[in-house]
Design a protein around this motif. Structure first.
Motif, PDB file in Angstrom:
ATOM      1  N   TYR A 210       0.699  -1.142  -0.250  1.00 10.92           N
ATOM      2  CA  TYR A 210      -0.073   0.162  -0.150  1.00 10.92           C
ATOM      3  C   TYR A 210       1.000   1.191   0.062  1.00 10.92           C
ATOM      4  O   TYR A 210       0.298   2.409  -0.222  1.00 10.92           O
ATOM      5  CB  TYR A 210      -0.951  -0.070   1.084  1.00 10.92           C
ATOM      6  N   SER A 211       2.105   1.221   0.121  1.00 16.02           N
ATOM      7  CA  SER A 211       3.050   2.368   0.141  1.00 16.02           C
ATOM      8  C   SER A 211       4.311   2.077  -0.381  1.00 16.02           C
ATOM      9  O   SER A 211       4.678   0.768  -0.514  1.00 16.02           O
ATOM     10  CB  SER A 211       3.180   2.824   1.614  1.00 16.02           C
ATOM     11  N   ALA A 212       5.132   3.264  -0.566  1.00 19.97           N
ATOM     12  CA  ALA A 212       6.634   2.787  -1.034  1.00 19.97           C
ATOM     13  C   ALA A 212       7.267   2.078   0.067  1.00 19.97           C
ATOM     14  O   ALA A 212       8.147   1.402  -0.080  1.00 19.97           O
ATOM     15  CB  ALA A 212       6.835   4.252  -1.241  1.00 19.97           C
ATOM     16  N   ALA A 233      -2.715   0.902  -6.023  1.00 14.20           N
ATOM     17  CA  ALA A 233      -2.388   2.049  -7.066  1.00 14.20           C
ATOM     18  C   ALA A 233      -3.603   2.784  -7.521  1.00 14.20           C
ATOM     19  O   ALA A 233      -3.558   4.009  -8.095  1.00 14.20           O
ATOM     20  CB  ALA A 233      -1.803   1.240  -8.320  1.00 14.20           C
ATOM     21  N   ILE A 234      -4.829   2.132  -7.299  1.00 16.14           N
ATOM     22  CA  ILE A 234      -6.080   3.063  -7.766  1.00 16.14           C
ATOM     23  C   ILE A 234      -6.039   4.161  -6.642  1.00 16.14           C
ATOM     24  O   ILE A 234      -6.647   5.227  -7.323  1.00 16.14           O
ATOM     25  CB  ILE A 234      -7.313   1.960  -7.379  1.00 16.14           C
ATOM     26  N   GLY A 235      -5.702   3.969  -5.404  1.00 14.79           N
ATOM     27  CA  GLY A 235      -6.099   4.897  -4.473  1.00 14.79           C
ATOM     28  C   GLY A 235      -4.724   5.903  -4.590  1.00 14.79           C
ATOM     29  O   GLY A 235      -4.910   7.088  -4.226  1.00 14.79           O
ATOM     30  N   ASN A 236      -3.859   5.478  -5.037  1.00 18.58           N
ATOM     31  CA  ASN A 236      -2.462   6.343  -5.193  1.00 18.58           C
ATOM     32  C   ASN A 236      -1.739   6.044  -6.670  1.00 18.58           C
ATOM     33  O   ASN A 236      -0.758   5.415  -6.369  1.00 18.58           O
ATOM     34  CB  ASN A 236      -1.675   6.133  -4.039  1.00 18.58           C
ATOM     35  N   VAL A 296      -7.445   9.987   2.004  1.00 20.51           N
ATOM     36  CA  VAL A 296      -7.680  11.298   2.100  1.00 20.51           C
ATOM     37  C   VAL A 296      -8.379  11.958   3.248  1.00 20.51           C
ATOM     38  O   VAL A 296      -8.060  12.996   3.944  1.00 20.51           O
ATOM     39  CB  VAL A 296      -8.818  11.708   0.932  1.00 20.51           C
ATOM     40  N   ASP A 297      -9.063  10.986   3.960  1.00 14.71           N
ATOM     41  CA  ASP A 297      -9.792  11.526   5.344  1.00 14.71           C
ATOM     42  C   ASP A 297      -9.726  10.547   6.329  1.00 14.71           C
ATOM     43  O   ASP A 297     -10.304   9.375   6.150  1.00 14.71           O
ATOM     44  CB  ASP A 297     -11.112  11.912   4.842  1.00 14.71           C
ATOM     45  N   ALA A 332      -2.249  10.801   2.402  1.00 14.77           N
ATOM     46  CA  ALA A 332      -1.579   9.970   3.284  1.00 14.77           C
ATOM     47  C   ALA A 332      -0.618   9.161   2.530  1.00 14.77           C
ATOM     48  O   ALA A 332      -1.127   8.550   1.521  1.00 14.77           O
ATOM     49  CB  ALA A 332      -2.362   9.370   4.175  1.00 14.77           C
ATOM     50  N   LEU A 333       0.653   9.052   3.174  1.00 17.53           N
ATOM     51  CA  LEU A 333       1.467   8.057   2.468  1.00 17.53           C
ATOM     52  C   LEU A 333       1.246   6.469   2.753  1.00 17.53           C
ATOM     53  O   LEU A 333       1.686   5.540   1.990  1.00 17.53           O
ATOM     54  CB  LEU A 333       2.769   8.357   3.032  1.00 17.53           C
ATOM     55  N   ALA A 334      -0.105   6.170   3.500  1.00 19.60           N
ATOM     56  CA  ALA A 334      -0.423   4.884   3.741  1.00 19.60           C
ATOM     57  C   ALA A 334      -1.811   5.157   3.981  1.00 19.60           C
ATOM     58  O   ALA A 334      -2.302   6.239   4.625  1.00 19.60           O
ATOM     59  CB  ALA A 334       0.347   4.125   4.988  1.00 19.60           C
ATOM     60  N   PRO A 335      -2.784   4.100   3.841  1.00 18.04           N
ATOM     61  CA  PRO A 335      -4.098   4.374   4.029  1.00 18.04           C
ATOM     62  C   PRO A 335      -4.536   4.331   5.435  1.00 18.04           C
ATOM     63  O   PRO A 335      -3.761   3.935   6.173  1.00 18.04           O
ATOM     64  CB  PRO A 335      -4.688   3.009   3.351  1.00 18.04           C
ATOM     65  N   TYR A 336      -5.563   5.305   6.083  1.00 20.78           N
ATOM     66  CA  TYR A 336      -5.754   5.481   7.251  1.00 20.78           C
ATOM     67  C   TYR A 336      -6.179   3.801   7.992  1.00 20.78           C
ATOM     68  O   TYR A 336      -7.225   3.332   7.097  1.00 20.78           O
ATOM     69  CB  TYR A 336      -6.812   6.485   7.614  1.00 20.78           C
ATOM     70  N   SER A 337      -6.008   3.564   8.834  1.00 20.37           N
ATOM     71  CA  SER A 337      -6.456   2.134   9.336  1.00 20.37           C
ATOM     72  C   SER A 337      -7.692   2.451   9.921  1.00 20.37           C
ATOM     73  O   SER A 337      -8.029   3.676  10.594  1.00 20.37           O
ATOM     74  CB  SER A 337      -5.214   1.572  10.470  1.00 20.37           C
ATOM     75  N   GLY A 338      -8.754   1.411   9.982  1.00 17.07           N
ATOM     76  CA  GLY A 338      -9.948   1.631  10.728  1.00 17.07           C
ATOM     77  C   GLY A 338     -11.024   2.325   9.960  1.00 17.07           C
ATOM     78  O   GLY A 338     -12.185   2.428  10.363  1.00 17.07           O
TER      79      GLY A 338
END
Length: 339
Positions: A210-212, A233-236, A296-297, A332-338
């Motif tokens: 999900y991130s670099a 990659a869809i999200g970022n 994003v949020d 965000a460099l990684a998706p927000y958890s939860g």
């Protein structure tokens, strides 16, 4: 039969990157959008369904014949009928493809119940027969496999890896979950590392990258030749560039939310848009926004409210509210958890 060399990567000094094949997502338009933000080394098509009556799907074919991204495109097939897989592979080789890829990992029940996709992992004998015939048919360009570590467990994992060696497969993309895991639960990167040691071809590690930073961690854990990224990659769509920055030890460029708003606008402008009813077009965009919203949020309000919209005006007003309100916010460099 010996292995065939893979197409050249974009950056010879770096591990490979690939956009995972995703049904209804990785069409020609999405490949072009991704290329705009930073191409992976390799693209893979949505799968061509193969059966007794199948013919090459024209819109999937367009992602090969009309592809101006400058990146190699592998054509993926799904099916279990050996003569028809061979026929389709030969047909595909008439086009400018980087290679033929066999889907042995699709977790959709309607696919695996027909003993195709992930269902093939239940019968190594069948896999052996299929790969033997395909290797004969596809002898002048790469023959590749995308699979998971097993169906319900990993009982057939090592025997299938040995079959991959026996038929000189040129590249293995390995999702570190079972078919029954779908997209949930931990990814077994340790099994990807086992595959890297056991097979004679390069392995692309796939699953929840999900991130670099995750990509770097997975590459060091597995020793894989590269990473294959799907949903994240869809999200970022900047992710492939960010992975390259991380691999070079450079700081990762932040993506302002206004750029995310431009990306959403680009996704909305699908070339076939004039022929698609607004509601269907909104539904199509929401499929992408489900992933974008996660970075994003942090509170999840954007995701929740986005799902309630039904018109273009509602949807874009909401995007403007969340993405254009604060000039300094970044993805965000990684998706927000939860969420």
């Amino acid at each position: 039969m010996s292995q065939v060399s893979l197409p050249q990567s974009l950056h010879l000094d770096l591990p490979l990157t690939a956009l995972a094949p995703m049904q209804d997502v990785t069409n020609l338009w999405f490949m072009k959008v991704i290329a705009h933000y930073g191409s992976p080394d390799y693209f893979f098509t949505e799968y061509f369904r193969v059966n007794e009556t199948s013919r090459l799907n024209r819109s999937i074919l367009a992602s090969i014949t009309e592809n101006d991204t400058g990146r190699p495109v592998f054509a993926q097939m799904i099916g279990e009928s050996i003569p028809d897989l061979v026929r389709t592979a030969i047909d595909l080789c008439r086009y400018n493809i980087a290679g033929v890829d066999l889907n042995m990992g699709c977790p959709a029940p309607r696919i695996y119940r027909k003993k195709a996709g992930g269902g093939l992992l239940l019968s190594p004998e069948k896999v052996d027969l299929i790969l033997a015939q395909l290797r004969q048919a596809v002898n002048d360009r790469p023959l590749t496999v995308k699979m998971r570590v097993g169906f319900e467990n990993t009982d057939t994992f090592y025997s299938i890896l040995d079959i991959i060696n026996r038929h000189s497969i040129d590249l293995l993309s390995l999702h570190g979950r079972t078919v029954k895991d779908m997209y949930h639960g931990p990814v077994k990167y340790d099994l990807i590392a086992e595959a890297v040691k056991r097979v004679h071809c390069p392995v692309l590690a796939n699953g929840n990258i999900y991130s670099a930073t995750t990509a770097l961690s997975v590459l060091s854990q597995t020793g894989a030749a590269g990473v294959m990224v799907g949903r994240w990659a869809i999200g970022n769509p900047w992710l492939f560039n960010q992975i390259r920055q991380a691999l070079r030890g450079e700081p990762i460029s932040p993506v302002p939310l206004v750029e995310v708003r431009n990306y959403i606008e680009r996704l909305w402008q699908i070339p076939s848009a004039p022929n698609i009813p607004e509601r269907a077009r909104v539904g199509y965009l929401k499929m992408f926004l489900n992933y974008i919203a996660l970075s994003v949020d942090a509170q999840g309000d954007f995701l929740r409210l986005m799902r309630k919209t039904s018109t273009e005006v509602e949807l874009f007003n909401l995007c403007d509210r969340f993405l254009l309100a604060e000039g300094t916010q970044t993805l965000a460099l990684a998706p927000y958890s939860g969420v």
